[in-house]
Design a protein around this motif. Structure first.
Motif, short mmCIF file in Angstrom:
data_model
loop_
_atom_site.label_atom_id
_atom_site.label_comp_id
_atom_site.label_asym_id
_atom_site.label_seq_id
_atom_site.Cartn_x
_atom_site.Cartn_y
_atom_site.Cartn_z
N THR A 1 0.83 -1.20 0.00
CA THR A 1 0.00 0.00 0.00
C THR A 1 0.86 1.24 0.00
O THR A 1 2.00 1.22 0.47
N ALA A 2 0.29 2.31 -0.55
CA ALA A 2 0.94 3.60 -0.49
C ALA A 2 0.58 4.26 0.84
O ALA A 2 -0.56 4.19 1.28
N LEU A 3 1.55 4.87 1.48
CA LEU A 3 1.29 5.65 2.69
C LEU A 3 0.93 7.06 2.28
O LEU A 3 1.66 7.69 1.50
N VAL A 4 -0.16 7.53 2.81
CA VAL A 4 -0.79 8.72 2.26
C VAL A 4 -0.86 9.82 3.32
O VAL A 4 -1.00 9.54 4.51
N ASP A 5 -0.72 11.05 2.89
CA ASP A 5 -0.91 12.18 3.79
C ASP A 5 -2.39 12.55 3.79
O ASP A 5 -2.88 13.16 2.85
N ARG B 1 -6.76 11.75 -7.18
CA ARG B 1 -7.42 10.98 -6.12
C ARG B 1 -7.55 9.53 -6.51
O ARG B 1 -7.36 8.62 -5.70
N ARG B 2 -7.91 9.34 -7.76
CA ARG B 2 -8.07 7.98 -8.25
C ARG B 2 -6.73 7.24 -8.18
O ARG B 2 -6.67 6.09 -7.75
N ILE B 3 -5.68 7.90 -8.59
CA ILE B 3 -4.35 7.27 -8.54
C ILE B 3 -3.98 6.93 -7.10
O ILE B 3 -3.51 5.82 -6.81
N VAL B 4 -4.21 7.86 -6.20
CA VAL B 4 -3.89 7.60 -4.80
C VAL B 4 -4.70 6.41 -4.29
O VAL B 4 -4.17 5.52 -3.62
N GLY B 5 -5.97 6.37 -4.65
CA GLY B 5 -6.79 5.24 -4.25
C GLY B 5 -6.25 3.92 -4.78
O GLY B 5 -6.17 2.92 -4.04
N LEU B 6 -5.86 3.91 -6.03
CA LEU B 6 -5.35 2.68 -6.63
C LEU B 6 -4.06 2.24 -5.95
O LEU B 6 -3.89 1.07 -5.59
N LEU B 7 -3.15 3.19 -5.74
CA LEU B 7 -1.88 2.84 -5.09
C LEU B 7 -2.08 2.47 -3.64
O LEU B 7 -1.30 1.72 -3.06
N SER B 8 -3.14 3.00 -3.06
CA SER B 8 -3.40 2.70 -1.67
C SER B 8 -3.91 1.26 -1.52
O SER B 8 -3.63 0.61 -0.52
N SER B 9 -4.62 0.77 -2.51
CA SER B 9 -5.09 -0.60 -2.38
C SER B 9 -4.16 -1.59 -3.07
O SER B 9 -4.19 -2.78 -2.79
N GLU B 10 -3.30 -1.11 -3.96
CA GLU B 10 -2.38 -2.01 -4.65
C GLU B 10 -1.07 -1.25 -4.88
O GLU B 10 -0.85 -0.71 -5.96
N GLY B 11 -0.25 -1.23 -3.85
CA GLY B 11 0.89 -0.33 -3.82
C GLY B 11 1.98 -0.64 -4.81
O GLY B 11 2.87 0.19 -5.01
N ARG B 12 1.95 -1.80 -5.41
CA ARG B 12 3.00 -2.14 -6.36
C ARG B 12 2.49 -2.20 -7.79
O ARG B 12 3.19 -2.71 -8.68
N THR C 1 -8.47 -8.61 14.67
CA THR C 1 -8.56 -7.41 13.84
C THR C 1 -9.37 -7.73 12.60
O THR C 1 -8.83 -8.21 11.62
N PRO C 2 -10.68 -7.46 12.65
CA PRO C 2 -11.53 -7.73 11.48
C PRO C 2 -11.04 -7.04 10.22
O PRO C 2 -11.06 -7.62 9.15
N PHE C 3 -10.61 -5.79 10.32
CA PHE C 3 -9.95 -5.18 9.16
C PHE C 3 -9.06 -4.02 9.61
O PHE C 3 -9.20 -3.49 10.71
N GLU C 4 -8.15 -3.68 8.76
CA GLU C 4 -7.09 -2.73 9.08
C GLU C 4 -6.51 -2.24 7.77
O GLU C 4 -6.54 -2.96 6.78
N HIS C 5 -5.96 -1.03 7.76
CA HIS C 5 -5.30 -0.50 6.57
C HIS C 5 -6.21 -0.51 5.36
O HIS C 5 -5.76 -0.83 4.26
N ARG C 6 -7.47 -0.15 5.54
CA ARG C 6 -8.32 -0.11 4.36
C ARG C 6 -7.90 1.07 3.49
O ARG C 6 -7.50 2.13 4.00
N PRO C 7 -7.99 0.90 2.19
CA PRO C 7 -7.55 1.97 1.31
C PRO C 7 -8.39 3.22 1.50
O PRO C 7 -9.56 3.14 1.87
N VAL C 8 -7.81 4.37 1.23
CA VAL C 8 -8.55 5.62 1.35
C VAL C 8 -9.69 5.63 0.34
O VAL C 8 -9.55 5.16 -0.78
#
Lengths: 157, 157
Positions: free
Chosen positions: A51-55, B6-17, B137-144
């Motif tokens: 995941t990307a770490l976001v501000d 925003r879309r790019i950040v969302g994508l990288l947030s859920s799939e960072g590579r 922990t049911p969930f954690e680090h959910r993408p923005v």
DNA sequence: ATGCGCCGGTCGATGTCTTCCACGGGGCCA
DNA sequence: TGGCCCCGTGGAAGACATCGACCGGCGCAT
């Protein structure tokens, strides 16, 4: 040997997009060896994703809070996580020991949104809430340490 | 346009590579355009880095806890974050409003280690602690999320 | 001791991806 | 109208990912 896997996890944890070439250089292995180790770690679920770490400030979500929730009716089935999953402002949900049953971590744009979110949480999950607002975050998401103790060496299918 | 970021950040947030090629396909831009947008997001600090999401159980750190701390001497300078930074078991440190001054998130191998860590925290920072153990922990680090509100559109040097 | 199979490594080839550069079109202002 | 800036496109060169073939050490059973 397990040591190398830990090292790889540590490296990817602090630099999640580093290339296999870099990982190979830092571990002293060949690119292919590192490559198959990483794939194995991913398959085994040791690495669960990237995941990307976001501000969040820059994204318009400057307000972070922890919300502890407690069921109003203790006899009701405890399915809060499913009931809350659709609220995308909730970043994490931990089931905890103690007086309250879950701790949620949320990110919102404003106090007004926090108020709305709290109402949604209360009605969606049938809980009372206790909110702790985050003022600042000196650090977060620190990479996993090089691990002192013994790994469990468990085996699953 | 900001939407695309925003879309790019969302994508990288859920799939960072994910590759720039993938991002380009998903955003409808060319590879080069996506590339420079991502670089700009990184330079501006909107994207602060990338990390692998790790299964702490598999790494031998199955015990997660939140530790709230409160200074014993309220007159002492509040430099807890620096005093605690060397403790690698502490994954995050949030300054919070409320009765306590910080909430720490820690990962340890065992209750014994948690006890040791608590002592280290108390002596290093001169604080009393209140610990909440995480059961699951049911969930954690959910993408923005795709961001509902208005971005701040702030300008910094 | 010998032979076999497995695990995990290296090496090398191929196709994909990253990264950089030159170029082009639209909006804004003089 | 002309110039400038921002942001986009396309292409080329090199780095990187990915896969297959091979190989050596180890444990085990013969």
């Amino acid at each position: 040997m397990e040591d190398i896997d830990r090292r790889i996890v540590g490296l990817l944890s602090s630099e999640g997009r580093s290339s296999f070439t870099d990982l190979a250089r830092e571990t002293g292995l060949s690119v292919s060896a590192v490559h198959q180790r990483v794939r194995r770690l991913e398959r085994r679920g040791v690495i669960r994703g990237y995941t990307a770490l976001v501000d969040h400030d820059a994204l318009g979500l400057p307000l972070t809070a922890f919300i502890s929730i407690k069921p109003i009716d203790p006899a009701a089935p405890d399915d809060a996580p499913e009931r809350l999953a659709h609220l995308t402002a909730i970043e994490a949900c931990h089931s905890v020991a103690g007086d309250e049953s879950y701790i949620l971590k949320v990110r919102v744009a404003s106090p007004g949104e926090l108020e709305t979110l709290l109402q949604e949480i209360r009605t969606a999950a049938g809980v009372s809430t206790r909110t702790t607002v985050v003022l600042s975050t000196p650090f977060e998401h620190r990479p996993v340490a090089a691990a002192p103790g013994e790994p469990p060496a468990a085996e699953v299918s």
